[in-house]
Design a protein around this motif. Structure first.
Motif, PDB file in Angstrom:
ATOM      1  N   ARG A   1      -6.129  12.367   9.270  1.00  0.00           N
ATOM      2  CA  ARG A   1      -6.547  12.896  10.602  1.00  0.00           C
ATOM      3  C   ARG A   1      -5.597  13.053  11.562  1.00  0.00           C
ATOM      4  O   ARG A   1      -5.849  13.501  12.843  1.00  0.00           O
ATOM      5  CB  ARG A   1      -7.820  11.827  10.957  1.00  0.00           C
ATOM      6  CG  ARG A   1      -8.627  11.848  10.197  1.00  0.00           C
ATOM      7  CD  ARG A   1      -9.465   9.833  10.163  1.00  0.00           C
ATOM      8  NE  ARG A   1      -8.955   9.032  10.145  1.00  0.00           N
ATOM      9  CZ  ARG A   1      -9.148   7.896  10.048  1.00  0.00           C
ATOM     10  NH1 ARG A   1     -10.188   7.638  10.424  1.00  0.00           N
ATOM     11  NH2 ARG A   1      -7.941   6.767   9.700  1.00  0.00           N
ATOM     12  N   PHE A   2      -3.955  12.250  12.049  1.00  0.00           N
ATOM     13  CA  PHE A   2      -2.999  12.099  12.667  1.00  0.00           C
ATOM     14  C   PHE A   2      -2.103  11.882  11.971  1.00  0.00           C
ATOM     15  O   PHE A   2      -1.799  11.292  10.322  1.00  0.00           O
ATOM     16  CB  PHE A   2      -3.907  10.465  13.644  1.00  0.00           C
ATOM     17  CG  PHE A   2      -2.647  10.355  14.820  1.00  0.00           C
ATOM     18  CD1 PHE A   2      -2.852  10.990  15.909  1.00  0.00           C
ATOM     19  CD2 PHE A   2      -1.581   9.437  14.029  1.00  0.00           C
ATOM     20  CE1 PHE A   2      -1.675  10.481  16.437  1.00  0.00           C
ATOM     21  CE2 PHE A   2      -0.586   9.508  15.162  1.00  0.00           C
ATOM     22  CZ  PHE A   2      -0.277   9.757  16.347  1.00  0.00           C
ATOM     23  N   THR A   3      -0.779  12.183  12.690  1.00  0.00           N
ATOM     24  CA  THR A   3       0.351  12.297  12.185  1.00  0.00           C
ATOM     25  C   THR A   3       1.368  11.864  13.223  1.00  0.00           C
ATOM     26  O   THR A   3       0.989  13.129  14.536  1.00  0.00           O
ATOM     27  CB  THR A   3       0.842  13.848  11.536  1.00  0.00           C
ATOM     28  OG1 THR A   3       0.209  14.880   9.952  1.00  0.00           O
ATOM     29  CG2 THR A   3       2.134  13.681  11.092  1.00  0.00           C
ATOM     30  N   GLY A   4       1.622  10.723  12.938  1.00  0.00           N
ATOM     31  CA  GLY A   4       2.547  10.027  14.274  1.00  0.00           C
ATOM     32  C   GLY A   4       4.005  11.408  14.238  1.00  0.00           C
ATOM     33  O   GLY A   4       4.374  11.556  13.695  1.00  0.00           O
ATOM     34  N   ARG A   5       5.406   9.759  15.068  1.00  0.00           N
ATOM     35  CA  ARG A   5       5.945  10.811  14.922  1.00  0.00           C
ATOM     36  C   ARG A   5       7.076   9.279  15.038  1.00  0.00           C
ATOM     37  O   ARG A   5       6.331   8.193  15.386  1.00  0.00           O
ATOM     38  CB  ARG A   5       6.196  11.535  16.582  1.00  0.00           C
ATOM     39  CG  ARG A   5       6.179  12.776  16.136  1.00  0.00           C
ATOM     40  CD  ARG A   5       6.072  13.743  17.276  1.00  0.00           C
ATOM     41  NE  ARG A   5       7.413  13.731  18.234  1.00  0.00           N
ATOM     42  CZ  ARG A   5       8.585  13.265  18.426  1.00  0.00           C
ATOM     43  NH1 ARG A   5       7.501  12.770  19.770  1.00  0.00           N
ATOM     44  NH2 ARG A   5       9.763  13.264  19.339  1.00  0.00           N
ATOM     45  N   ALA A   6       8.301   9.522  14.266  1.00  0.00           N
ATOM     46  CA  ALA A   6       9.443   8.264  14.119  1.00  0.00           C
ATOM     47  C   ALA A   6      10.530   8.491  14.171  1.00  0.00           C
ATOM     48  O   ALA A   6      11.062   9.853  14.287  1.00  0.00           O
ATOM     49  CB  ALA A   6       9.039   6.983  12.483  1.00  0.00           C
ATOM     50  N   ARG A   7      11.341   8.153  14.984  1.00  0.00           N
ATOM     51  CA  ARG A   7      12.899   8.085  14.752  1.00  0.00           C
ATOM     52  C   ARG A   7      13.932   7.843  13.237  1.00  0.00           C
ATOM     53  O   ARG A   7      14.630   8.526  13.505  1.00  0.00           O
ATOM     54  CB  ARG A   7      13.537   6.648  15.704  1.00  0.00           C
ATOM     55  CG  ARG A   7      12.569   6.842  17.440  1.00  0.00           C
ATOM     56  CD  ARG A   7      13.538   5.371  18.033  1.00  0.00           C
ATOM     57  NE  ARG A   7      12.924   5.664  19.107  1.00  0.00           N
ATOM     58  CZ  ARG A   7      14.147   4.760  20.644  1.00  0.00           C
ATOM     59  NH1 ARG A   7      14.407   4.311  20.379  1.00  0.00           N
ATOM     60  NH2 ARG A   7      13.077   5.181  21.725  1.00  0.00           N
ATOM     61  N   ALA A   8      12.531   6.805  12.479  1.00  0.00           N
ATOM     62  CA  ALA A   8      13.472   6.708  11.206  1.00  0.00           C
ATOM     63  C   ALA A   8      12.092   6.332  10.588  1.00  0.00           C
ATOM     64  O   ALA A   8      11.768   5.681  11.589  1.00  0.00           O
ATOM     65  CB  ALA A   8      14.779   6.069  11.383  1.00  0.00           C
ATOM     66  N   VAL A   9      12.556   6.427   9.465  1.00  0.00           N
ATOM     67  CA  VAL A   9      11.607   5.597   8.012  1.00  0.00           C
ATOM     68  C   VAL A   9      12.797   4.455   7.677  1.00  0.00           C
ATOM     69  O   VAL A   9      13.629   5.200   7.248  1.00  0.00           O
ATOM     70  CB  VAL A   9      10.748   6.573   7.158  1.00  0.00           C
ATOM     71  CG1 VAL A   9      10.296   5.793   6.101  1.00  0.00           C
ATOM     72  CG2 VAL A   9       9.505   7.227   8.001  1.00  0.00           C
ATOM     73  N   LEU A  10      12.872   3.864   7.683  1.00  0.00           N
ATOM     74  CA  LEU A  10      13.721   2.031   6.698  1.00  0.00           C
ATOM     75  C   LEU A  10      13.180   1.880   5.549  1.00  0.00           C
ATOM     76  O   LEU A  10      11.792   1.489   5.752  1.00  0.00           O
ATOM     77  CB  LEU A  10      13.961   1.124   7.672  1.00  0.00           C
ATOM     78  CG  LEU A  10      14.533   1.905   9.364  1.00  0.00           C
ATOM     79  CD1 LEU A  10      14.772   0.895  10.099  1.00  0.00           C
ATOM     80  CD2 LEU A  10      15.594   2.547   9.598  1.00  0.00           C
TER      81      LEU A  10
END
Length: 469
Positions: free
Chosen positions: A35-44
């Motif tokens: 239902r929702f796709t967010g955004r991120a600076r990075a995946v750690l």
């Protein structure tokens, strides 16, 4: 995010475990229902508790928000970042070791990234049982189970995730490691810090490991599917089975006929045990520490007495393990059948068990007044008071046209839940999806205490911001 921050993260976990490109991050940014796709600076992607602590310290120094993440099977947008792109996702998937098994103490110490199924299978190898059981057990993680205080089908006998946890290891928002991995049933030495983090959905710290309770493997298990005329009949049967079977009653699931119809429509290969439909069904499990014969006799005796008193009841008792699994597959395929049928408005609620029939009757009537022809996809764990009370469009209706009424439908359902002394979240949590609803139904003094705890443990507000509070 500055290059220096990325460089610091890479120095901690290695370049290959800091994902900053769109393609690499994409699988971590969308919720399970799509239902929702967010955004991120990075995946750690840390590989140890020391690396988790170092990353959290780096985030605290740079005031970068952190979204802890397990198997991404949550249903309330609790483990995905928002649309701002400011946060990092902290995936615990690489923390997947079974640290220790102590059969004599009936405990197992595991990393937070261990899959639930992995824990179940390891317990079985040691002749023990870890009873937490969910439809997503092949992909959900222990850290996520504890962060949401997951429930499942065996809560009636064994309790939810909080009841199955003795100790935790947690990285605090300042990057310190709290080692609370104690396998003790009794530890009366002050505040129960464990209980703060279980159910907190990553807003107070990062669970990195847990000590879990184990139980003896049952020597026998019997299953039955009972056709019922009403939720009142289900409540009566539950009461009788509790009296007759005691602690042996492990599961009591309520399923409406519409649920059965959806499963039959979308999964025709699954068996349909009854020739004629009934308004409701109860799926029952009884365990015995004595033998398979004792489990079967206990269930058949209890059901026989119930059938003798109520001629409207009809029961199917499988004669093999395979047939019993087929009955549980009917129950487990309900969410899949719902998804195949189309979109609906979902509610994960809990109520006093005694008031569930009245809640279903009263709420269904109010929904029909407001939205004539709407369909109730009602099923759940009646034995512990947890219903999945989902509202679908009228037959032939257009999903999108009905979903515009989600707020009004939620208000009817949740107001009714409150009027019947219930909770708007039983086992899924609050996340971002129900944050506004929590503020409506929680007493102000309770919310104030929650905010005080959050402020004390996470003064920078970097732990899973926008979730719960």
């Amino acid at each position: 995010m500055s290059d220096s921050f990325l460089d610091t993260c890479c120095a901690i976990v290695g370049d290959g475990h800091v994902l900053a490109d769109v393609a690499g991050m994409e699988p971590f940014l969308t919720d399970w229902r799509g239902r929702f796709t967010g955004r991120a600076r990075a995946v750690l992607r840390p590989g140890s508790v020391e690396e988790v602590a170092a990353l959290v310290r780096a985030c605290a120094a740079a005031q970068v928000p952190i979204v802890p993440q397990g198997g991404r099977t949550g249903l309330v947008l609790g483990s995905v970042p928002d649309a701002s792109g400011e946060a990092v996702v902290l995936s615990l998937a690489r923390l997947n070791r079974i640290r220790a098994v102590d059969p004599a103490n009936r405990t197992m110490t595991v990393d937070a990234g261990c899959l639930l199924q992995q824990v179940q299978e390891t317990a079985a190898v040691h002749g023990c049982l870890f009873p937490l059981s969910l439809a997503s057990e092949g992909s959900c993680t222990i850290g996520g189970n504890l962060s949401t205080n997951a429930g499942g089908t065996a809560v009636l006998r064994y309790g939810n995730a909080r009841d199955l946890c003795l100790g935790l290891e947690v990285v605090t928002p300042s990057g310190e490691v709290w080692d609370g991995l104690r396998g003790l049933r009794k530890d009366n030495t002050g505040y129960s810090l464990r209980d703060l983090f279980v159910g907190a959905e990553g807003t107070l710290g990062v669970i990195t490991a847990a000590v879990l309770k184990l139980y003896p493997q049952p020597r026998g298990s019997a299953t039955a599917l009972v056709a019922l005329a009403s939720p009142e009949a289900a409540l009566g049967l539950l009461s009788r089975l509790q009296d007759e079977c005691g602690a042996g009653l492990t599961a009591f699931e309520l399923v409406s006929d519409l649920c059965m119809q959806l499963v039959a429509r979308h999964f025709p290969a699954l068996p349909q045990p009854f020739r004629a439909p009934s308004p409701y069904y109860a799926l029952v499990d009884v365990e015995s520490s004595e033998s398979q014969e004792h489990a079967t006799q206990l269930l058949e005796h209890s059901l026989g007495a119930a059938l003798a008193e109520d001629a409207s009841l009809e029961a199917v008792v499988p004669s093999s393990v395979g047939q019993a699994r087929d009955l549980w597959r009917l129950r487990e395929h309900i969410p899949l059948a719902q998804a195949a049928e189309g979109k609906n408005i979902k509610h994960d609620i809990s109520l006093p068990v005694s008031l569930i029939p009245a809640f279903i009757r009263d709420t269904a009537a109010e929904l029909q007044l407001g939205f004539p022809g709407c369909q109730l996809v009602c099923f759940g764990h009646l034995g512990d008071g947890n219903l999945h009370f989902n509202v679908a469009p009228p037959p032939g209706g257009v999903d999108e046209d009905f979903l515009v009424h989600q707020h009004a439908v939620n208000r009817i359902v949740h107001d009714s839940v409150a009027a019947h002394g219930g909770s708007i979240s039983a086992e899924h949590g609050i996340g971002a999806l129900k944050r506004g609803e929590l503020e409506r139904y929680k007493p102000p003094v309770e919310l104030d205490m929650m905010r005080a705890i959050k402020a004390a443990l996470d003064p920078l507000g970097i732990m899973n911001p926008g979730k719960i509070l």
